[in-house]
Design a protein around this motif. Structure first.
Motif, short mmCIF file in Angstrom:
data_model
loop_
_atom_site.label_atom_id
_atom_site.label_comp_id
_atom_site.label_asym_id
_atom_site.label_seq_id
_atom_site.Cartn_x
_atom_site.Cartn_y
_atom_site.Cartn_z
N SER A 111 20.42 88.94 31.88
CA SER A 111 20.41 90.01 32.86
C SER A 111 19.86 89.51 34.19
N LEU A 118 15.03 99.53 31.27
CA LEU A 118 16.43 99.13 31.12
C LEU A 118 17.34 99.99 31.98
N ALA A 176 19.78 98.71 34.78
CA ALA A 176 21.19 99.06 34.80
C ALA A 176 21.56 99.79 36.08
N TYR A 185 22.43 97.54 27.87
CA TYR A 185 21.14 98.22 27.99
C TYR A 185 21.12 99.46 27.09
#
Lengths: 549, 197
Positions: free
Chosen positions: A356, A431, A435, A476
């Protein structure tokens, strides 16, 4: 050109001095006051002198730290590592206050943002200030997060805090460095400290592997970067970025030389920020390093390396913008897509976060590609929001890791939402922020970057960014689903009851020490505050989008 | 072609040859010694180009310190230095990459400076170097000391014998001089780890 002004480097001087004092403290194990008393008295005197000289805020910071220094061994007798952690944390908090004071003075009446100092070696501008904020804030949060974790793994050596401080100083200097020599030196300071921190766990083969891989790939990247810089000097005859930028604007420089220099510098910097084809070191290094060190790498190093990228791109190479912008756009697109897809098939949480981080390097690069003041502010905002989001996520990973005594995989956190809803909630929030869901910090950063990208005409790149966000949201959400929808495994593999403040009523509950929970909660709170009240940050970023050119 | 050109050519060939030998020699100690010769050759190139100070610095720093440090490192860490030493088995790839790099970079230098007539210049006085170093470049110079500090601390962290931390000593495990590989691995895992490391 102004003379040497120590005030321009006040946060770095403070952190460096603190690192030295902490090293001395480590040496003088039995008699800490032998070090702390003179240091404290000296700092109080220095602070008083500064206050009398008119510098009230820095004088107060130095004086208060001077008062705190001899108190540390008194209040925390017989716990040297805790003294170290508090000392490092206080120094970083002081550096953060000094950074805020510098920005306030520079943005206030009669101040100037965007001057050079130390004979052109550093630039005192918005990029430097923002990088300092991100770096010192991340390091400040990482110390309490990692304290109990390192303690339990028996790797909390007395050198950890000085190394973290040195790494932070290197990163902050990299954000301010305005000539090639200072850039290289600052980059090496932060890299050396991180190589060692990554290999702290000497009995853990993964940690050793992480350290070695980081060292080898980092050394290669430095060599490539250095060669590019040498060619750049050959072509332009200057080491200072603004002068290089001016020289490259003229037609007299040899084109082939500049082209190769640009390629080599770009490859070196792309290695450091882990953009897609040059990211191969990131997953292994992130996974193997002690988790708090990984958090520092993800949050702070990324900000510092991007400050380097921004400064090289916008100050040294603006004349070649039509050449590097499409290339960087391709790298950004590749990072966004590859990172998102690769993360889908990972099971280890630290590896997922590593991929990520590759994705997020791609997003942040959109602001660089935009080549505008808006893009500069957007990237700076993005890096700060990414830092707080990833810090919150890594904090939860540390908490789970401390209980399970092992790697944190998707299977480990199954049912975490039932056993410890608060922790799972914080991870879910982090998360969501990564995102880019609205009402979190990540959304603010992503929106700014996309807006700057569209305004500069990079619509295809922004479309890829949105596409990658959707894919990324998939993994996520998968983590969130595993935590909240699945049942916890029956046989909880809980071993070892030696946790410092763990009441073992429910052995499946992750351990939360005060420092870890405070730091993680603070990061999560920052994610929410920035997400709900973005105006303050955006205002600051807009005002601080100043580069010395 | 003057005599100076011939000397430069000779020194350059010597440097290049020992650089190649550094890479292809199978014995690590030999490689380190060839490296020292290559570094000394570069000092010779500087000397021919009349950069006396640079040549001396090159000798002191690289030949005197770096190369000797290599040898010390090999001895102290008891690294494998025989013929069976580490070899990553990527000769073709390495040759391709370095050959391409060499071709590109030398073409680059010829392309950029092939037609430029370099006048003979008297090198800068050492005093000017000092003034530049301690006035214009004082910040990077001072930060270099932090780099050294980080490296020193790092070396201590990575090399100091691990005992528990914060004053509680770990139980000392005697190091067995010869570890029987078939012995029960659980009996003394620490001892085995210590010996292997």
């Amino acid at each position: 050109m102004s003379d040497l002004q120590p005030g321009q480097l006040a946060p770095e001087l403070l952190a460096t001095a603190a690192a030295l004092v902490l090293l001395l403290l480590a040496v003088s194990r039995r008699r800490p006051q032998l070090v702390m008393l003179p240091v404290g008295l000296g700092s109080i005197a220095l602070g008083a002198w500064m206050v009398l000289g008119g510098a009230v805020v820095p004088g107060a910071v130095v004086g208060l730290l001077g008062v705190a220094a001899p108190l540390l061994p008194v209040l925390l007798p017989g716990r040297p590592t805790l003294q170290q952690a508090w000392g490092g944390g206080l120094a970083l908090a002081g550096a953060l206050v000094l950074t805020g004071w510098q920005l306030a003075v520079a943005l206030g009446d009669g101040g100037a943002l965007g001057v050079t100092g130390w004979r052109g070696s550093i630039a005192v501008d918005g990029l430097a200030g923002f990088t300092r904020i991100t770096v010192y804030l991340s390091a400040l949060l990482v110390i309490p997060m990692g304290y109990g974790y390192l303690q339990e793994r028996r790797i909390n050596r007395a050198e950890v805090e000085p190394l973290i401080l040195l790494a932070a100083v290197g990163m902050a200097l990299l954000g301010a460095a305005n000539d090639l020599v200072t850039i290289v030196v600052a980059l090496e300071v932060l890299s050396f400290a991180l190589y060692v921190l990554a290999g702290l766990a000497r009995r853990d083969r993964r940690s050793q592997e992480s350290s070695l891989k980081y060292f080898v790939s980092g050394a290669v990247a430095s060599a490539v970067l250095l060669y590019g810089m040498a060619l750049l000097y050959l072509a332009t005859g200057s080491l200072e970025l603004p002068a290089i930028g001016a020289a490259l604007g003229s037609v007299l420089v040899p084109a082939a030389l500049v082209a190769v220099a640009l390629v080599l510098v770009a490859v070196g910097v792309a290695f450091k920020v882990a953009l897609a084809p040059f990211h191969l070191w990131a997953p292994d290094v992130y996974q193997g390093a002690p988790t708090s060190v990984t958090a520092l790498m993800a949050a702070a190093t990324k900000a510092a390396a991007f400050a380097l990228l921004l400064r090289m791109a916008l100050v040294a190479f603006p004349a070649l913008g039509d050449v590097w912008a499409p290339a960087l756009a391709v790298l950004a697109a590749a990072s966004m897509l590859y990172g998102a897809v690769a993360a889908l098939v990972q099971a280890d949480l630290k590896r997922i976060l590593a991929y990520s981080s590759v994705t997020h390097a791609g997003y942040a690069a959109i602001g660089v590609v935009a080549r505008s003041t808006d893009g500069l502010g957007a990237t700076m905002t993005y890096l700060l929001t990414y830092a707080v989001g990833s810090l919150a996520a890594f904090g939860v990973v540390i908490a789970v890791e401390r209980r399970r005594r092992g790697e944190v995989t998707l299977a480990t956190i199954r049912g975490l939402g039932r056993t410890s809803p608060l922790l799972a909630g914080i991870l879910a929030l982090a998360l969501l922020s990564l995102a880019g869901i609205p009402l979190t910090a990540g959304f603010v950063g992503k929106l700014e970057v996309f807006r700057a990208g569209v305004a500069a005409g990079w619509t295809w790149l922004v479309v890829i960014g949105v596409l990658s966000s959707v894919v990324a949201a998939g993994f996520y959400l998968r983590i969130a689903g595993v935590m909240f929808l699945e049942e916890a495994p029956d046989a909880a593999p809980a071993t070892g009851d030696a946790d410092e403040d763990g009441d073992d009523e429910d052995a499946r509950l992750p351990v939360l020490s005060t420092g870890l929970s405070a730091a993680t909660a603070l990061s999560a709170a920052l994610v929410l505050v920035v997400g709900l009240q973005p105006a303050l940050l955006l205002e600051l970023a807009a005002q601080a989008s100043v580069l010395v050119r | 072609m003057t005599g100076l050109d011939l000397v430069l050519l000779g020194v350059g060939l010597l440097t290049a040859a020992s650089a190649v030998m550094t890479v292809i020699s199978r014995n690590l100690v030999h490689a380190a010694l060839f490296l020292a010769v290559a570094l000394a050759g570069i000092a010779g190139v500087f000397l021919v180009l009349r950069a006396d100070f640079l040549a001396l610095v090159q000798l002191v720093v690289y030949v005197g310190a770096v190369a000797v440090l290599f040898l010390f490192g090999l001895m102290l860490t008891r690294a494998p230095i025989g013929r069976e030493a580490l070899d990553s088995q990527h000769r073709g790839l390495a040759l391709g990459v370095s050959g391409t790099l060499f071709a590109v970079l030398s073409w680059l230098i010829v392309d950029a400076f092939g037609n430029v007539r370099v006048e003979e210049v008297a090198g800068p006085r050492i005093g000017d170097l000092g003034i530049a170093l301690f006035r214009d470049w004082v910040l990077p110079f001072e930060v270099l000391s932090m780099l050294l500090l980080a490296a020193l601390v790092g070396a201590i962290v990575l090399s100091r014998r691990e005992d528990g931390e914060s004053g509680e000593p770990e139980p000392v495990v005697p190091i067995a001089l010869a570890v029987d590989p078939d012995a029960d691995p659980d009996a003394a895992p620490d001892a085995a780890g210590e010996v292997r490391a």
